[in-house]
Design an enzyme around this catalytic site. Structure first.
Site, PDB file in Angstrom:
ATOM      1  N   GLY A   9      66.779  80.439  65.865  1.00 36.24           N
ATOM      2  CA  GLY A   9      67.515  79.215  66.196  1.00 36.24           C
ATOM      3  C   GLY A   9      66.979  78.636  67.486  1.00 36.24           C
ATOM      4  N   ALA A  11      67.520  75.545  68.820  1.00 36.44           N
ATOM      5  CA  ALA A  11      68.220  74.422  69.462  1.00 36.44           C
ATOM      6  C   ALA A  11      68.237  74.752  70.955  1.00 36.44           C
ATOM      7  CB  ALA A  11      69.619  74.285  68.895  1.00 36.44           C
ATOM      8  N   VAL A  12      68.849  73.885  71.750  1.00 34.99           N
ATOM      9  CA  VAL A  12      68.695  74.038  73.199  1.00 34.99           C
ATOM     10  C   VAL A  12      69.211  75.386  73.736  1.00 34.99           C
ATOM     11  CG1 VAL A  12      70.789  72.750  73.725  1.00 34.99           C
ATOM     12  CG2 VAL A  12      68.962  72.846  75.403  1.00 34.99           C
ATOM     13  N   ASN A  32      62.580  79.820  63.804  1.00 37.03           N
ATOM     14  CA  ASN A  32      63.488  78.727  63.489  1.00 37.03           C
ATOM     15  C   ASN A  32      63.335  78.393  62.008  1.00 37.03           C
ATOM     16  OD1 ASN A  32      65.308  76.681  64.873  1.00 37.03           O
ATOM     17  ND2 ASN A  32      64.030  75.383  63.574  1.00 37.03           N
ATOM     18  N   VAL A  74      72.547  80.205  65.987  1.00 38.44           N
ATOM     19  CA  VAL A  74      72.666  79.131  64.991  1.00 38.44           C
ATOM     20  C   VAL A  74      74.121  78.701  64.892  1.00 38.44           C
ATOM     21  CG1 VAL A  74      70.677  79.976  63.696  1.00 38.44           C
ATOM     22  CG2 VAL A  74      72.955  80.783  63.071  1.00 38.44           C
ATOM     23  N   SER A 128      78.628  81.911  77.049  1.00 40.11           N
ATOM     24  CA  SER A 128      79.148  80.688  77.645  1.00 40.11           C
ATOM     25  C   SER A 128      78.322  80.246  78.845  1.00 40.11           C
ATOM     26  CB  SER A 128      80.589  80.896  78.109  1.00 40.11           C
ATOM     27  OG  SER A 128      81.028  79.722  78.780  1.00 40.11           O
ATOM     28  N   GLY A 129      78.320  78.944  79.054  1.00 41.09           N
ATOM     29  CA  GLY A 129      77.649  78.404  80.235  1.00 41.09           C
ATOM     30  C   GLY A 129      76.815  77.181  79.927  1.00 41.09           C
ATOM     31  N   LYS A 183      85.814  85.225  73.715  1.00 46.69           N
ATOM     32  CA  LYS A 183      85.137  83.935  73.914  1.00 46.69           C
ATOM     33  C   LYS A 183      86.031  82.789  73.439  1.00 46.69           C
ATOM     34  CE  LYS A 183      81.897  80.928  74.830  1.00 46.69           C
ATOM     35  NZ  LYS A 183      82.024  79.725  74.085  1.00 46.69           N
ATOM     36  N   HIS A 186      88.485  82.191  76.072  1.00 45.25           N
ATOM     37  CA  HIS A 186      87.763  81.489  77.149  1.00 45.25           C
ATOM     38  C   HIS A 186      87.754  79.981  76.852  1.00 45.25           C
ATOM     39  CE1 HIS A 186      84.130  79.354  78.403  1.00 45.25           C
ATOM     40  NE2 HIS A 186      84.163  80.071  79.515  1.00 45.25           N
ATOM     41  N   ASN A 187      87.409  79.633  75.635  1.00 47.83           N
ATOM     42  CA  ASN A 187      87.331  78.210  75.291  1.00 47.83           C
ATOM     43  C   ASN A 187      88.707  77.554  75.321  1.00 47.83           C
ATOM     44  OD1 ASN A 187      84.643  78.808  74.837  1.00 47.83           O
ATOM     45  ND2 ASN A 187      84.503  77.475  73.060  1.00 47.83           N
ATOM     46  N   GLU A 190      89.386  76.892  78.751  1.00 46.50           N
ATOM     47  CA  GLU A 190      88.532  75.737  79.119  1.00 46.50           C
ATOM     48  C   GLU A 190      89.253  74.422  78.740  1.00 46.50           C
ATOM     49  OE1 GLU A 190      84.336  76.056  77.720  1.00 46.50           O
ATOM     50  OE2 GLU A 190      84.681  74.144  76.725  1.00 46.50           O
TER      51      GLU A 190
HETATM   52  C1  6PG Z   1      80.795  77.337  76.652  1.00 51.00           C
HETATM   53  C2  6PG Z   1      81.466  76.196  75.933  1.00 51.00           C
HETATM   54  C3  6PG Z   1      80.768  75.932  74.631  1.00 51.00           C
HETATM   55  C4  6PG Z   1      81.080  74.579  74.059  1.00 51.00           C
HETATM   56  C5  6PG Z   1      82.517  74.393  73.680  1.00 51.00           C
HETATM   57  C6  6PG Z   1      82.895  72.941  73.549  1.00 51.00           C
HETATM   58  O1  6PG Z   1      81.509  78.304  76.865  1.00 51.00           O
HETATM   59  O2  6PG Z   1      79.629  77.237  77.015  1.00 51.00           O
HETATM   60  O3  6PG Z   1      82.768  76.526  75.684  1.00 51.00           O
HETATM   61  O4  6PG Z   1      81.048  76.985  73.802  1.00 51.00           O
HETATM   62  O5  6PG Z   1      80.663  73.597  74.925  1.00 51.00           O
HETATM   63  O6  6PG Z   1      82.696  75.035  72.462  1.00 51.00           O
HETATM   64  O7  6PG Z   1      84.029  72.896  72.792  1.00 51.00           O
HETATM   65  P1  6PG Z   1      84.659  71.580  72.206  1.00 51.00           P
HETATM   66  O8  6PG Z   1      83.511  70.792  71.589  1.00 51.00           O
HETATM   67  O9  6PG Z   1      85.632  72.077  71.197  1.00 51.00           O
HETATM   68  O10 6PG Z   1      85.247  70.860  73.363  1.00 51.00           O
END
Ligand code: 6PG
Length: 482
Positions: A9, A11-12, A32, A74, A128-129, A183, A186-187, A190
């Site tokens: 994968g 992608a970035v 990929n 992916v 994450s990050g 995770k 975590h989101n 967020e």
């Molecule tokens: C991270 C972010 C990443 C993503 C989010 C965005 O930890 O790096 O959480 O996983 O940017 O999933 O979520 P939404 O598109 O649902 O806002």
């Protein structure tokens, strides 16, 4: 020399993770689905590195050291299963597949079981990050087949973010889907943090009528306090960012928030596990309300809605707002950790809550100084049920209370929506009230459906039914909780 790890994968996130692994001396084999991307990567960002390319999955597998470690970067969902199904016949016992996407943890539970039954190991790892984190040090939350951990640990801990004390923001989370569950929370957090900061911005902009320069300076100041965090830092930059015409770009962005589902899953799991995750769930709903743009435009004129201006000393209001934001944030994390704790107990994951805070301390989107305090709270008492009862957090909640109430009531008074700041206060009011009106709910349930109730003057666990009307009969329905 064969490769240490394969990554599928480009992608970035995938590309940046590979470059990060290469920087730390690991030999990475990149693949990929659209193979032309491999060549583009090797001739572009991966030029003059030790990264090697693969032209097929067979080629990838043949270029890896045993036991093979293959990381999928992916899109979550069917694509992960499709790659697993193609890889399995090519792998040997003890080989490891790692899913570094935002997969839903029940999928990870299933994949761990299916692959272990075939003698393979599977790791579901939150990463994450964003792009920057992947390139220079993300927070990594791996869980699944525990036997895989010693094998992948040197790579994962090397590429992860580090705390100021040098500790890696990556550790083994637990079995099955525990890594992806953590995770997901975590989101969810967020979502909560972003909504809280957005409410503070709305209060300053529409209630206090502060300019963008003033708001930027305030956020920069807040970032030097207990609110020190990546999200506050980038919000200050966003507020100060000017479009080509010199006007703040943020004001030209359509006010409809998107979402990919992890916040919603957090809310669904909280309901399933019976945890009052009110703040994060309100943040998800706030995004839903925001997406009803046309309806909101119509309703605003239908109701003649306006937001009144706030009188009084602006400096005092700004400081009250800072306290309200901090106190609400404590509630959000307290609720998030309640959910993690409940899942740990329900699924026998034996999670280490202090370690979770440590993993989020650096690298991830919710990274903040505050997470260091959460870790300290769990170090002091690993069994703490409500983070707000830890002395450090309790003192902040108590001292912020008058300001928090003042901001919440003012928002209600002037018609400014603050779903997360107000619901956090309501939660704390409920959680700190020994006698709630749920006795009435129990009486109502018993009245109309003979659902029974417990009495305050009898031991817990004994259930009573009253024939409230004299015509309802004395038969109680069975007592069970869902
Ligand atoms: C991270 C972010 C990443 C993503 C989010 C965005 O930890 O790096 O959480 O996983 O940017 O999933 O979520 P939404 O598109 O649902 O806002």
């Amino acid at each position: 020399m064969k490769g240490d790890i394969g990554v599928i994968g480009l992608a970035v996130m995938g590309q940046n993770l590979i470059l990060n692994m290469n920087d730390h001396g690991f030999k990475v084999v990149a693949f990929n689905r659209t193979v032309s991307k491999v060549e583009e990567f090797l001739e572009g960002p991966a030029k003059d590195t030790n990264i090697i390319g693969a032209t097929s999955l067979e080629d990838l597998v043949s270029k890896l050291e045993s036991p093979r470690k293959i990381m999928l970067m992916v899109r979550a969902g069917d694509v992960v299963d499709a790659f697993i199904n193609k890889l399995v016949p090519l792998l040997d016992k003890g080989d490891i597949i790692i899913d570094g996407g935002n997969s839903n943890y029940p999928d990870t539970n299933r994949r761990v079981a299916e692959l272990e039954a075939k003698g393979l190991l599977f790791v579901g790892s939150g990463v994450s990050g964003g792009e920057e984190g992947a390139r220079f040090g993300p927070s990594i939350m791996p869980g699944g087949s525990e036997a895989a951990w010693p094998v992948i640990k040197p790579i994962f801990q090397a590429i992860s973010a580090k705390t100021a004390a040098g500790e890696p923001c990556c550790d083994w989370v637990g079995k099955n889907g525990a890594g992806h569950f953590v995770k997901m929370v975590h989101n969810g957090i967020e979502y909560g943090d972003m909504q809280l900061i957005s409410e503070a911005y709305h209060f300053m902009k529409s209630g206090l009528e502060l300019s963008h320069d003033e708001m930027q300076a305030i956020l920069q100041e807040w970032n030097k306090t207990e609110l020190d965090s990546y999200l506050v830092e980038i919000t200050a930059e966003i507020i100060g960012y000017k479009d080509e015409d010199g006007q703040p770009l943020v004001e030209k962005i359509l006010d409809t928030a998107g979402q990919k589902g992890t916040g919603k899953w957090t809310g669904i799991n909280a309901l399933d596990l019976g945890i009052p995750l009110t703040l994060i769930t309100e943040a998800v709903f706030a995004r839903c309300v925001s997406s009803m743009k046309e309806q909101r435009v119509e309703a605003e004129s239908l109701f003649g809605k306006t937001i009144a201006k706030i009188d009084g000393d602006k400096k005092e209001w700004v400081d009250a707002l800072r306290q309200a934001l901090l106190a609400s944030k404590i509630i959000s994390y307290a609720q998030g950790f309640m959910l993690i704790r409940e899942a740990s107990e329900e699924f026998n994951w034996d999670l280490n809550y202090g370690n979770v805070a440590l993993m989020w301390r650096g690298g991830c989107i919710i990274r903040s100084a505050f997470l260091g305090n959460i870790r300290d709270a769990y170090d002091t008492n690993p069994e703490i049920k409500f983070l707000g009862s830890d002395t450090y957090f309790k003192d902040i909640l108590l001292s912020s209370m008058p300001a928090w109430r003042k901001v919440a009531s003012k928002a209600m008074e002037i018609g400014l929506p603050m779903p997360t700041m107000t619901s956090a206060l309501t939660f704390l009011d409920g959680y700190t009230t020994a006698s709630l009106p749920a006795n009435m709910i129990q009486a109502q349930r018993d009245y109309f459906g003979a659902h029974t109730y417990e009495r305050i003057d009898q031991p817990r666990g004994q259930f009573f039914h009253t024939n409230w009307t004299g015509t309802g009969g004395n038969t109680a329905s069975t007592t069970y909780d869902v």
